[in-house]
Scaffold this motif. Structure first.
Motif, PDB file in Angstrom:
ATOM      1  N   THR A  66      31.822  36.947  42.675  1.00  0.00           N
ATOM      2  CA  THR A  66      32.343  37.558  41.450  1.00  0.00           C
ATOM      3  C   THR A  66      32.066  36.722  40.204  1.00  0.00           C
ATOM      4  N   ALA A  74      30.452  38.941  37.757  1.00  0.00           N
ATOM      5  CA  ALA A  74      31.788  39.515  37.634  1.00  0.00           C
ATOM      6  C   ALA A  74      31.792  40.698  36.678  1.00  0.00           C
ATOM      7  N   HIS A  93      41.697  44.132  35.204  1.00  0.00           N
ATOM      8  CA  HIS A  93      40.922  44.399  36.410  1.00  0.00           C
ATOM      9  C   HIS A  93      41.775  45.244  37.341  1.00  0.00           C
ATOM     10  N   GLN A  96      38.723  45.378  43.240  1.00  0.00           N
ATOM     11  CA  GLN A  96      37.482  44.637  43.497  1.00  0.00           C
ATOM     12  C   GLN A  96      37.141  44.693  44.977  1.00  0.00           C
ATOM     13  N   SER A 145      28.823  44.408  45.121  1.00  0.00           N
ATOM     14  CA  SER A 145      30.126  44.260  44.484  1.00  0.00           C
ATOM     15  C   SER A 145      30.485  45.550  43.756  1.00  0.00           C
ATOM     16  N   SER A 147      33.504  46.990  41.193  1.00  0.00           N
ATOM     17  CA  SER A 147      34.647  46.612  40.372  1.00  0.00           C
ATOM     18  C   SER A 147      35.247  47.839  39.702  1.00  0.00           C
ATOM     19  N   GLU A 148      36.560  47.854  39.595  1.00  0.00           N
ATOM     20  CA  GLU A 148      37.269  48.895  38.860  1.00  0.00           C
ATOM     21  C   GLU A 148      37.953  48.234  37.667  1.00  0.00           C
ATOM     22  N   LEU A 219      40.781  37.862  39.262  1.00  0.00           N
ATOM     23  CA  LEU A 219      39.783  37.385  40.213  1.00  0.00           C
ATOM     24  C   LEU A 219      40.061  35.965  40.687  1.00  0.00           C
ATOM     25  N   TYR A 222      42.352  36.676  43.455  1.00  0.00           N
ATOM     26  CA  TYR A 222      41.474  37.230  44.489  1.00  0.00           C
ATOM     27  C   TYR A 222      40.850  36.105  45.315  1.00  0.00           C
TER      28      TYR A 222
END
Length: 295
Positions: A66, A74, A93, A96, A145, A147-148, A219, A222
């Protein structure tokens, strides 16, 4: 309108070169709590911990994907894509996923990321930008990857709402629990890996976003949680991780403690369901709908 969904999703994929070296890996690992000795029975010099902090023994935590390339991975082209123009103070974020195609190398000179906006969903009072990034080097695919990105105040444009998947927390007691104290300076250290959003460092900017003080990067949480799962449930072997997905359900403030609960083989072998909560705020949810798939 700051977001033009049609323009964003129809844009040509962006190709971005990514490079990293052991120094980048070490900095990232420190940013997610490696070497701190916090929440562990053994010191930073324990051989298990040195795999994260000593270049001669280095392996790569998969969530490094990320931040690979100094944050380019990222971002995934989402917030700088055509048709996207949003205020950073409105951005959070939302979720993920990283899917590994092989273990990450400690050095890359010619990796390439191909990224695009896969969807833009209308949640009414907010928009969700979904980005996908595929990364490969000369030896083939490395990771994918997804991502939202949740953008407050940008919904209501009449688009699709998208689907929502929620996992029920198992009724049984967790198989494993790990507490991970968050250093007061954790966000300041983590941001050196490429996420310079002032929300995580500047109290005045945090106040504009509705927080009484800077919050930890989602993240960063995360990465901290994945490291806890690898160290506690996977024997410290990062190469066993196949994919890691989460939904960011709440914030973490530096100085708090993350409690990571793990249910093995739920609902099938090779799958660990995880929750992370903030201990000091009555176990307020931080990460939910979280799954680590492994060999």
């Amino acid at each position: 309108m700051p977001i033009d969904p049609a323009k964003a999703t129809s844009a040509e994929p962006r190709r971005t070169p990514l490079t990293w070296n052991p120094k980048d890996i070490l900095l990232y690992h420190l940013g997610v709590g490696a070497g701190s000795g916090q929440g562990r029975a053994h010191p930073a010099t324990d051989p298990d911990e040195l795999r994260y902090t000593l270049e001669s023994r280095l392996h790569v935590l998969p969530s490094f994907a990320t931040v690979a390339g100094g944050g380019m991975a990222a971002e995934g082209g989402g917030l700088s894509a055509p048709g996207i123009d949003v205020d950073l103070s409105a951005v959070l974020h939302g979720g993920q996923t990283v899917t590994l195609h092989r273990p990450l190398p400690v050095r890359a000179e010619a990796a390439v990321q191909t990224s695009r906006v896969a969807a833009v969903y209308d949640k009414g009072k907010a928009a969700v930008i979904v980005t996908r990034a595929d990364v490969a080097d000369a030896d083939g695919p490395l990771w994918t990857s997804v991502s939202e990105i949740f953008v407050k105040g940008e919904g209501g444009f009449g688009g699709e709402r998208g689907t929502t998947t929620r996992l029920e927390v198992p009724a049984a007691a967790p198989d494993l629990t790990a507490d991970r104290p968050i250093r007061e300076d954790q966000a300041l250290l983590y941001r050196l890996s490429g996420d310079w959003n002032p929300l995580h460092a500047d109290p005045e900017f945090a106040a504009l976003a509705g927080f009484d003080r800077p919050i930890l990067h989602g993240l960063c949480s995360y990465g901290i949680v994945l490291k806890a799962v690898v160290d506690t449930a996977l024997g410290g072997d990062v190469t066993r991780v196949r994919s890691y997905t989460t939904r960011f359900a709440g914030v973490v403030f530096p100085g708090e403690t993350l409690r990571v609960r793990m249910w093995r083989d739920t609902p099938a072998p090779g799958r660990i369901q995880v929750t992370a909560t903030a201990v000091e705020r009555d176990d307020a949810p931080v990460l939910t709908d979280t799954v680590v798939e492994h060999s």
